[in-house]
Structure formats: C-alpha cells, structure tokens
Design a protein around this motif. Structure first.
Motif, short mmCIF file in Angstrom:
data_model
loop_
_atom_site.label_atom_id
_atom_site.label_comp_id
_atom_site.label_asym_id
_atom_site.label_seq_id
_atom_site.Cartn_x
_atom_site.Cartn_y
_atom_site.Cartn_z
N TYR A 279 39.05 27.09 35.90
CA TYR A 279 39.21 26.08 36.94
C TYR A 279 37.95 26.03 37.82
O TYR A 279 37.33 27.06 38.07
CB TYR A 279 40.39 26.45 37.86
CG TYR A 279 41.68 26.81 37.16
CD1 TYR A 279 41.84 28.06 36.55
CD2 TYR A 279 42.75 25.92 37.15
CE1 TYR A 279 43.04 28.40 35.93
CE2 TYR A 279 43.95 26.26 36.54
CZ TYR A 279 44.08 27.49 35.94
OH TYR A 279 45.28 27.83 35.31
N VAL B 85 40.23 21.39 35.42
CA VAL B 85 40.93 22.44 34.70
C VAL B 85 40.58 22.33 33.23
O VAL B 85 40.59 21.24 32.66
CB VAL B 85 42.46 22.33 34.86
CG1 VAL B 85 43.15 23.48 34.12
CG2 VAL B 85 42.87 22.33 36.32
N GLN C 29 45.92 33.42 39.14
CA GLN C 29 44.54 33.03 38.96
C GLN C 29 43.63 34.12 39.53
O GLN C 29 43.90 34.67 40.59
CB GLN C 29 44.25 31.71 39.68
CG GLN C 29 44.96 30.51 39.07
CD GLN C 29 44.61 29.23 39.78
OE1 GLN C 29 44.47 29.21 40.98
NE2 GLN C 29 44.49 28.15 39.03
N GLY D 233 35.71 35.61 46.79
CA GLY D 233 36.75 34.70 46.35
C GLY D 233 38.13 35.22 46.72
O GLY D 233 38.29 36.40 47.02
N PRO D 234 39.13 34.36 46.69
CA PRO D 234 40.51 34.81 46.98
C PRO D 234 41.00 35.78 45.92
O PRO D 234 40.64 35.66 44.75
CB PRO D 234 41.32 33.51 46.94
CG PRO D 234 40.32 32.40 47.09
CD PRO D 234 39.05 32.91 46.47
N GLU D 235 41.83 36.75 46.34
CA GLU D 235 42.47 37.66 45.40
C GLU D 235 43.98 37.61 45.64
O GLU D 235 44.44 37.58 46.79
CB GLU D 235 41.95 39.09 45.57
CG GLU D 235 42.13 39.66 46.95
CD GLU D 235 41.70 41.11 47.07
OE1 GLU D 235 41.81 41.86 46.08
OE2 GLU D 235 41.28 41.50 48.17
N LEU D 236 44.73 37.62 44.55
CA LEU D 236 46.18 37.54 44.67
C LEU D 236 46.72 38.82 45.30
O LEU D 236 46.44 39.93 44.83
CB LEU D 236 46.80 37.33 43.29
CG LEU D 236 48.32 37.14 43.28
CD1 LEU D 236 48.69 35.83 43.99
CD2 LEU D 236 48.85 37.12 41.85
N ILE E 94 49.75 25.01 38.35
CA ILE E 94 48.53 25.03 39.15
C ILE E 94 48.93 25.07 40.61
O ILE E 94 49.69 24.22 41.07
CB ILE E 94 47.66 23.81 38.84
CG1 ILE E 94 47.22 23.86 37.37
CG2 ILE E 94 46.46 23.77 39.76
CD1 ILE E 94 46.46 22.65 36.93
N PRO E 95 48.43 26.07 41.37
CA PRO E 95 48.90 26.22 42.75
C PRO E 95 48.41 25.12 43.68
O PRO E 95 47.33 24.58 43.51
CB PRO E 95 48.30 27.56 43.19
CG PRO E 95 47.82 28.23 41.94
CD PRO E 95 47.54 27.14 40.97
N LEU F 224 41.40 21.46 44.07
CA LEU F 224 41.21 21.59 42.64
C LEU F 224 40.32 20.45 42.15
O LEU F 224 40.54 19.29 42.49
CB LEU F 224 42.56 21.54 41.93
CG LEU F 224 42.53 21.66 40.41
CD1 LEU F 224 42.09 23.05 39.99
CD2 LEU F 224 43.90 21.33 39.82
N TYR G 18 37.18 24.90 41.80
CA TYR G 18 37.72 24.51 43.09
C TYR G 18 36.57 24.29 44.07
O TYR G 18 35.53 24.94 43.99
CB TYR G 18 38.59 25.61 43.69
CG TYR G 18 39.96 25.78 43.09
CD1 TYR G 18 40.17 26.66 42.02
CD2 TYR G 18 41.06 25.09 43.59
CE1 TYR G 18 41.43 26.84 41.49
CE2 TYR G 18 42.33 25.26 43.06
CZ TYR G 18 42.51 26.14 42.00
OH TYR G 18 43.76 26.32 41.48
N PHE H 157 39.83 34.74 40.85
CA PHE H 157 38.72 33.95 41.37
C PHE H 157 37.41 34.73 41.30
O PHE H 157 37.38 35.95 41.43
CB PHE H 157 38.98 33.57 42.82
CG PHE H 157 39.99 32.47 43.00
CD1 PHE H 157 41.34 32.76 43.02
CD2 PHE H 157 39.58 31.15 43.13
CE1 PHE H 157 42.28 31.76 43.18
CE2 PHE H 157 40.51 30.14 43.30
CZ PHE H 157 41.86 30.44 43.32
N LEU I 78 34.31 27.52 43.93
CA LEU I 78 34.96 28.68 43.35
C LEU I 78 35.39 28.39 41.92
O LEU I 78 35.94 27.33 41.62
CB LEU I 78 36.20 29.05 44.17
CG LEU I 78 35.96 29.64 45.54
CD1 LEU I 78 37.21 29.53 46.40
CD2 LEU I 78 35.51 31.08 45.45
N TYR J 80 47.31 34.87 48.87
CA TYR J 80 45.99 35.35 48.49
C TYR J 80 45.28 35.85 49.74
O TYR J 80 45.46 35.31 50.83
CB TYR J 80 45.15 34.22 47.88
CG TYR J 80 45.52 33.84 46.47
CD1 TYR J 80 46.58 32.98 46.20
CD2 TYR J 80 44.78 34.33 45.39
CE1 TYR J 80 46.90 32.63 44.90
CE2 TYR J 80 45.10 33.98 44.08
CZ TYR J 80 46.15 33.14 43.85
OH TYR J 80 46.47 32.78 42.55
#
Lengths: 112, 114
Positions: free
Chosen positions: B33, B48, B103, A43-46, A99-100, B45, B35, B105, B90, A36
């Motif tokens: 989710y 969920v 996912q 926020g994080p992006e893949l 879930i990562p 996490l 976070y 975000f 997040l 990511y």
C-alpha cells in the motif's frame, strides 16, 4: 460527518497517570478495530486490535469497543514517558473490505 | 534488513523534477500500500497492490504513478508535483488484502515540494 473522529490533542499527562484515548465512528458495519502507535519520524505500528465488541488487555494497554455507541477506547495504565507518541485508531471490515479507515491520531505527551 | 524499508527517508524536489520513492518488504507479504500522511489529517490511502496487481487507486492525481514489479517491491514515481503534495509518504504491507487486517508500515519518506 467524518467516518472516524479522533481528537488530535495534544494530551499531556504526568508519568503514572491512566490515559484514555477515544474514537467515534459513523459506519456501523465496521467489524475490526485497531490502535496504532506512531513515534516521531517513524511509521505506525499495530498496538492492539479487537474484533467486534468487547475488551482486550495486553500488559498496560486495554482496548474497548462499544459498537452500540460506535465508540472505541484505548486505556494506558501507569503511563511512561516512552508512551509519548501519536495514537491512531483504525477500523475495517465494512462491505468486505479489510483496508483500514484511520482517525487523525491523538498526540500523547507523558511528562516525568 | 527486516520489516518494511523505504528510501529515501527525506526528499526535497522542485515542481518540475521527477523522482521516485522506493519501498521494500521483507515479510513475505502479498499486498502493498501507499499512504499519504499530512499534519492533523487521517492517513489517506493512495494505492493498493495485491499479488502485484493494482486493486485500488483512490482518485490519486496522475502526477503520482505507482509501480509494483514484484510482491516485495513498490515504487511511487513523482513528476510535476505541487507544494500541497508535501507530506509523509508511507508504504505498508500485509499478508494479503482479503483477510488479514494487520498492516506493517515503513518509516516513511518525508517529501517537501518547493
């Protein structure tokens, strides 16, 4: 031992350099491996994902997974100032869970 | 609006306040989710939800209370927080939690507890 280890940096490189970002992990059951990118105040992006071992290439980015060494890498060719961000590795698939588990992230600075 | 949105983007609250964080996803996903992201730490996490049902609570203190009224909305109710709860919160969504790893975000809520 943390489940996923990632050097927080910062890693500072000149524009045009090849960047290598890495993570190690301890859980051999992980099957999905992700990178990511997170820009400041976002926020994080893949960015990339890989299933099991091997390489995957997408433009200037290459993701590598070596399950025998429990080691994953992200290479960025011809790095640009716009690549400056925090890069988070993540992995999942252990015990049927998708879930990562995330690393701490590596801060990358590409200077002109 | 597209993707995952979060409001407010910034929040300062005292330890005795009660506030709520809101997340909305416009992607048609079924899993959501929460976070917590603290400096130099991995994403933690918290909760969920899958098809509006809570499926995981990662040993989160009761001062954090999630609510998921439908698959598109997720709230995090906050009360009597501690200064160490200051972090970026997040929200994320995915198609579901049983097979799709990707996912998406939101931009996060920067929370400061004074």
């Amino acid at each position: 031992q943390k489940e996923v280890e990632q050097d927080p940096g910062p890693l500072s490189v000149p524009e045009g350099a090849i960047v290598s970002l890495n993570c190690t992990y301890s859980n051999s059951a992980f099957q999905y491996f992700m990178w990511y990118r997170q820009y400041s105040r976002k926020g994080p992006e893949l960015l990339m994902y890989t299933y099991s071992s091997g390489n995957k290439e997408d433009g200037r980015f290459t993701a590598q997974v070596d399950k025998s060494s429990k080691y994953i890498s992200l290479f960025i060719r011809d790095s640009q100032p716009s690549d400056s961000a925090t890069y988070l590795c993540a992995m999942s698939g252990s015990g049927g869970s998708y879930i990562p588990t995330f690393g701490r992230g590596t801060s990358l600075i590409v200077h002109p | 609006e597209t993707g995952v949105t979060q409001t407010p983007r910034h929040l300062v609250m005292g330890m005795t306040n009660k506030k709520s964080l809101k997340c909305e996803q416009h992607l048609g996903h079924n899993a959501m989710y929460w976070y917590k992201q603290s400096a130099k730490k991995p994403l933690e996490l918290m909760f969920v939800y899958n098809f509006k049902e809570q499926t995981e609570n990662n040993s989160v203190p009761s001062r954090f209370s999630p609510e998921c009224p439908n698959s598109s909305h997720l709230f995090l109710h906050l009360h009597t927080l501690q200064p160490e709860d200051s972090a970026l919160y997040l929200c994320a969504s995915s198609q579901d939690r049983s097979g799709n790893y990707e996912q998406y975000f939101g931009p996060g809520t920067r929370l400061t507890v004074t």
